[in-house]
Enzyme design. Structure first.
Site, PDB file in Angstrom:
ATOM      1  CG  ASP A 312      -2.269  -0.711   1.271  1.00 29.64           C
ATOM      2  OD1 ASP A 312      -1.974  -1.079   0.084  1.00 29.64           O
ATOM      3  OD2 ASP A 312      -2.724  -0.854   2.156  1.00 29.64           O
ATOM      4  CG  HIS A 387      -4.659   3.145   0.129  1.00 29.29           C
ATOM      5  ND1 HIS A 387      -6.032   2.694   0.482  1.00 29.29           N
ATOM      6  CD2 HIS A 387      -4.584   1.307   0.018  1.00 29.29           C
ATOM      7  CE1 HIS A 387      -6.426   1.079   0.561  1.00 29.29           C
ATOM      8  NE2 HIS A 387      -5.637   0.442  -0.450  1.00 29.29           N
TER       9      HIS A 387
END
Length: 415
Positions: A312, A387
């Site tokens: 991420d 994200h």
């Protein structure tokens, strides 16, 4: 406002898909515009909750990602809905002024204009009107000009008085499509240059109802007198110029003396060939310019596989997402828990995946190059915040993941 996102593959998505912006052929369109109802207002309290979600209630925020102010307007949306009545950009306007423009956006596009934060803040049509009294920056006539601009919905070219020819954007249009169909000289680049103040900083994103200038057919600046006057003046002036090369003849012999210098590149050529080889071996790019968040392989019950299958990157919504290597897009669309995603197959047989996107700029079957922008980050699908979820796989489907950090580092990308 960045956050470390997680997703659970087994949970159904609760995100409104109407917020996605899809672009094709180098330009974009907004999908879809929600029809206006009879009442559209929301209270100041609700707008503050939306701003808290979008920007942590920072009404002056400008991070350079193309989204401005507490409610994160794009420049094109701010201008299209009359924001210049108050300030050139949303972050330069006051809270009441931003809410006033947000009311217009809510009327035109519905709460889906804020796909994630509208649900969290309880933003719906038909609420209490906000108790605001924003001061206008321009004369009152500007609001009437805005109303006339927002009303047209048809995509028919219009002839504007004077020498300018205009066009009203409709659903499905893109700058390249308009430039081709209307035969705009200079193509979509010229069309964008003429309409940058209307379109905004992103040529891939245009909205139905925007008025574009197709071409400016201004009178030519008296071309006829120039040819008649020029020959008389140029003939005597050109004579010494024609004699100048006679004096330069010794200089023309100079290259004979410089032949040894021309041979120097032949000695350097092998060095240039050797220097190019590492570039071919390290042809990978970073998916975003940001430091990673949740690492690959982190265990936890939040993930269906029992561990985090990707890497991420906590970045704000709207951040440019780039292909890490050249390849062919095998999937571009909704991916359940992953939200909007792009999957690319590369020449080495590996697949890269980019998930939780807010906008796509490629389509399935398209060839892309390393470093090419393919999407914009977001928080769609099962995500706890904005994200980019990035995976590398041995196959196109879930469960074939490999370590993305090792893959990127093998191509010279440090994360």
């Amino acid at each position: 406002m960045a956050a470390t996102g997680r997703h659970r593959r087994y949970q159904p998505s609760r995100i409104n898909r109407a917020s996605l912006t899809v672009t094709a052929g180098g330009a974009g369109m907004a999908l879809p515009l929600i029809g206006a109802g009879t009442t559209h207002a929301a209270s100041v309290d609700v707008w503050e909750k939306v701003a808290s979600c979008e920007s942590t209630n920072n009404w002056k925020i400008n991070t350079g990602n193309g989204y401005y102010g507490g409610l994160q307007f794009t420049q094109s949306t701010w201008e299209a809905y009359g924001g210049r009545e108050f300030a050139p950009r949303a972050d330069l306007a006051g809270k009441d002024q931003q809410i006033a423009i947000a009311e217009r956006v809510l009327k035109g596009q519905g709460p889906g204009a804020w796909p994630v934060c509208s649900a969290r803040a309880g933003l719906t049509r038909g609420g209490d009107a906000p108790d605001i009294a924003p001061e206008r920056r321009l004369a009152p006539q500007s609001e009437h000009r805005y109303e006339r601009k927002a009303a047209p919905k048809k995509a028919t070219p219009t002839t504007v008085p004077t020498h300018r020819e205009g066009y009203t954007v409709a659903r499905g249009d893109s700058l390249s499509k308009i430039a081709d169909s209307e035969q705009v000289r200079g193509g979509w680049h010229q069309l964008y240059a003429q309409n940058r103040t209307v379109v905004g900083p992103d040529p891939d994103l245009i909205h139905p109802g925007q008025k574009l200038i197709l071409r400016i057919e201004a009178p030519k600046p008296d071309p006829r007198p120039d040819p008649t006057a020029a020959p008389a003046q140029q003939k005597p002036k050109d004579r010494p110029k024609q004699q100048a090369p006679k004096q330069d003849r010794p200089k023309q012999q100079a290259p004979k003396q410089e032949r040894p210098k021309q041979q120097a590149p032949k000695k350097q050529a092998p060095k240039q060939v050797h220097a190019a080889k590492p570039a071919h071996r390290s042809g990978l790019s970073a998916p975003v310019q940001a430091s990673p968040g949740t690492p690959y392989g982190k265990p936890g019950s939040s993930w269906a596989s029992g561990y985090h299958t990707g890497l991420d990157f906590p970045v704000p919504t709207g951040t440019s997402v780039k292909a890490v290597a050249s390849g062919r897009v095998v999937s571009a669309g909704w991916g359940d828990a992953y939200g909007y995603q792009v999957v690319i197959r590369h020449a080495d047989g590996k697949y890269s995946q980019y998930a939780h996107l807010s906008a796509l700029t490629v389509r399935s079957g398209q060839q892309v190059s390393s470093g090419q922008r393919i999407a914009r980050s977001g928080s769609t699908g099962n995500s706890s915040g904005p994200h980019l979820h990035f995976e590398v796989r041995t196959g196109p489907g879930y469960g074939s993941d490999i370590d993305p950090v090792a893959y990127l580092r093998s191509g010279g990308v440090s994360v």
